[in-house]
Design an enzyme around this catalytic site. Sequence first.
Site, short mmCIF file in Angstrom:
data_model
loop_
_atom_site.label_atom_id
_atom_site.label_comp_id
_atom_site.label_asym_id
_atom_site.label_seq_id
_atom_site.Cartn_x
_atom_site.Cartn_y
_atom_site.Cartn_z
N HIS A 96 0.83 -1.21 0.00
CA HIS A 96 0.00 0.00 0.00
C HIS A 96 0.87 1.27 0.00
CE1 HIS A 96 -2.55 -3.20 1.56
NE2 HIS A 96 -3.59 -2.50 1.17
N LEU A 114 -9.00 -3.16 10.76
CA LEU A 114 -9.19 -1.74 11.06
C LEU A 114 -10.14 -1.53 12.23
CD1 LEU A 114 -9.30 -0.31 7.43
CD2 LEU A 114 -7.42 -0.20 9.08
N ASP A 150 -8.88 7.37 7.81
CA ASP A 150 -10.22 7.93 7.89
C ASP A 150 -11.30 6.88 7.67
OD1 ASP A 150 -9.36 7.76 5.27
OD2 ASP A 150 -10.06 9.75 4.67
N ASN A 161 -7.38 11.23 4.14
CA ASN A 161 -6.93 11.35 2.75
C ASN A 161 -8.07 11.16 1.75
OD1 ASN A 161 -7.32 8.55 2.40
ND2 ASN A 161 -5.17 8.07 2.82
N HIS A 179 -5.48 1.99 -4.43
CA HIS A 179 -5.37 1.40 -3.09
C HIS A 179 -4.82 -0.02 -3.19
CE1 HIS A 179 -6.47 1.01 1.19
NE2 HIS A 179 -6.63 -0.27 0.88
N SER A 189 -22.93 -10.07 38.03
CA SER A 189 -23.26 -11.42 37.57
C SER A 189 -22.02 -12.28 37.41
CB SER A 189 -24.02 -11.36 36.25
OG SER A 189 -25.30 -10.80 36.42
N GLU A 222 -17.97 -4.47 24.66
CA GLU A 222 -17.12 -5.65 24.73
C GLU A 222 -15.88 -5.53 23.85
OE1 GLU A 222 -21.22 -6.66 25.97
OE2 GLU A 222 -20.41 -5.75 24.14
N PHE A 258 -21.83 -12.57 24.85
CA PHE A 258 -21.50 -11.22 24.40
C PHE A 258 -20.03 -11.07 24.01
CE2 PHE A 258 -25.04 -10.05 27.57
CZ PHE A 258 -26.00 -10.48 26.67
N HIS A 285 -22.60 -17.43 32.28
CA HIS A 285 -23.95 -17.64 31.75
C HIS A 285 -23.91 -18.40 30.43
CE1 HIS A 285 -24.57 -14.69 34.83
NE2 HIS A 285 -25.88 -14.74 34.70
#
Length: 631
Positions: free
Chosen positions: A32, A120, A150, A180, A256, A341, A362, A387, A411
Site C-alpha cells: 500500500h 481496522l 479515515d 486522505n 489502493h 453477575s 465488549e 457477548f 452464563h
Amino acid sequence: MTTQQQLQQWYELAQQLRVDSIRATTVAGSGHPTSSMSPADLMAVLLSGFLRYDFNDPDNPNNDRFILSKGHAAPLLYAMYKAAGVISDEDLLSLRKFGSPLEGHPTPVLPWVDVATGSLGQGLPIGVGLALAGKYLDQLPYHVWVLLGDSETAEGSVWEAFDHAAHYGLDNLIAIIDVNRLGQRGQTELGWNTQAYAKRARAFGWEAMEIDGHNLIEIDQAYSAALAVTDRPTVIIAQTKKGKGVDALEDLGGWHGKALKPDDEKQAIAELGGERYITISVQKPEAQEQPAVTGNTHLLQLPTYNKGAHVATRRAYGDALKALGAAQPDVVVLDAEVSNSTYAEDFAEAYPERYFEMFIAEQQMVAAAIGLQVRKYKPFASTFAAFLTRAYDFVRMAAVSRANIKLVGSHAGVSIGQDGPSQMGLEDLAAFQAVCGSTVLYPSDANQTAKLVEQMSDRSGVVYLRTTRESTEVLYGAEEQFPIGGSKIVRISDRDQATVIAAGITLHEALKAYNRLKNEGIAVRVIDTYSVKPIDVHTLHQAARDTKGNLVVVEDHWMEGGLGAAVLDAFAGHGDRPSYNGPQLQLIKLAVVDMPGSGTPDELLHAAKIDAEAIVEAVKFQVRQPIGVSN
C-alpha cells in the site's frame, strides 16, 4: 519557533519515507504505497520532533507508545524504522517476503511493534488500554500516539474508544486521523469534511484540532498543543492526499493496495526528489522512572469450598479473582457492566485502582486488555459468554499480537434458564478453540474453578474460562490439583462398558446418569474434561481402549465445534500428537441442536437432550448396538 532548517529536515525526511514506501512495495510486488504516502509528513514530524522512544530498549517503561492503526501503511512504519537506524535498507526491501519480520501488516515479531494491526478499528481501542496503564497504573508521563485512517472511523469500535478515553480523562492519548478522502473502493463516508470529524470528537469530550496534514508548521503546532492538554484526550484531524507528491497517484482512486511497476517507480522517485539516506536520532524519554507500585506480592490463598456444598462456578471465579488480586499486584480486571453477575465486582470493591469498568462495550474491553498487557499487566476481562462474540475479531487479533489476556464468559449454555437464547453462550467453546495458541477451560465445580483461575494468571496467549450461572455441587476437595491439559476420571472400574465425557454443567448430569446406569448393572467411566484445549489425549485414548471404543460426549453447546469436536480431534493423529491405537470408535455426541427457548434449567437441558436421561439412553443404545460415529 520552528526554524527553516527544521522545516527543511522534516520535508526531506517525509520525502524519504514516501520514496522508501514506494521502493519496498515495488520490490515486494504488492502493498500500500499510496496509503503510506499521505501521512508521511505527519510521521516525519512525529518521529524526529515529538516521539520519545528508546529503540535500543523497547521495554523501557518511560517510552512513548506508537500504534499504526491503519496497519496497511506498514511500508511507512518500516521506512520510519529505517530512518531511525534500527533496520537496514536490505531489511526494508524484504517487505512481505517469506520469513521476513517485515510482514504485510505490522506484528510484534518486530520488537518496536507493541500490537498487531491491519484489522481496522482496533488501534485506538488498544491505545485506550495503553493510556489507562500509563495514567492509572504506571503513573508515568509517556504518551500514546495512534495513527488512524479515515475509513476506519466508520467502525463502531473506534467510537467505543472515543467514549471510554473521554470517560477516563486520558490526556496522555493523542489520536491522529489521516483524512486522505479515499478508501479501498472510492471516497470515504465523510471525504474531506474534517469539521464533521471534529464535531463528533468534541461531542465525545475530546480536544479536536483540524490541520493541513502536509503543512509542517501546522503539524508541529498541533503536536505541541496536544502535549499541553491536561484534562482530556486529543485528536488531530489532518486533511491529506493519498499518493501525495506524485502527480500520477495524488488524490486519485484505483490505487489502493497497488504497488508501482519498476518504470513507474523510477518516475515517482524522481518526482519526489530521488532517494535519500537520512538517519535521525530519535529522542529518548527524559524521565527514567519506574512504574508506580500497585501493591505488594503475597502468598496466594485461594478460597476453598466444602464438598457437597452448592456453589456456582461464576461465584468461585469472583472469589478466586479477589484472592489473586491480593497476591499479585499486576493483576488487573475489566468487566462489561455485568460484574454483579460475573462476580468481578468483588475484585472491584477490594482493588478499585486496578479495576476498569468498560460498560456495555465488549470490543473496547478486550482491546483495553490487549493494551494493558503490553505494559506487562495481567488483565482478566469478563462478561456473559454470549457477548464476547461481539469482540471476536479483537480476540483473533490478540493472538496475532501474541497477547497474554484472560477472558471469562459466564452464563454459558441453555442451563442459564429463563433468559432465553439471546443470553446463552452456545458458540464460545468453538470460537475460542479456533484461536491460535489459545487455552480453553470449563470447570465443573468451585474448587476446580479456583485452581484454574490461579493457573490462568501466568498462562501465555489467549486464555478462556467458561463459567456456569447455576449453583452446582462441589465435587472435589480443596486439595485436588487440576493441571491445564489434564482431566479427572471421576468414576472408573475394570468393568466399564462405555465412557461418558463431559465438562461443566453436563458433568453433573453425567454423574446422575452414572448412578442410574449402575442401578441397572451398566458400569461406565466418567471423565471430566475441564481442559478443553489442550485436551488430555492420553486419558481419552486409554478410556477408548478400556471401553471398546464406546464414547458418549455431552455438552451444553452447539453440536458444532465444541467439546465433542475437541474429543474427536484428540483421536486424529497430526503433528506431535500420538496416534490412537485401539478399538474402532463408537462415538455419540450429545449437544444442543435446536434453537432453545425459555424455561427452567432442568427443562432446557432435557429439551436439548443433554441431561442425565439422554445420557442413559445413549449409553444403553451404544453398548447394546454399536453404531459408529453418530450425532
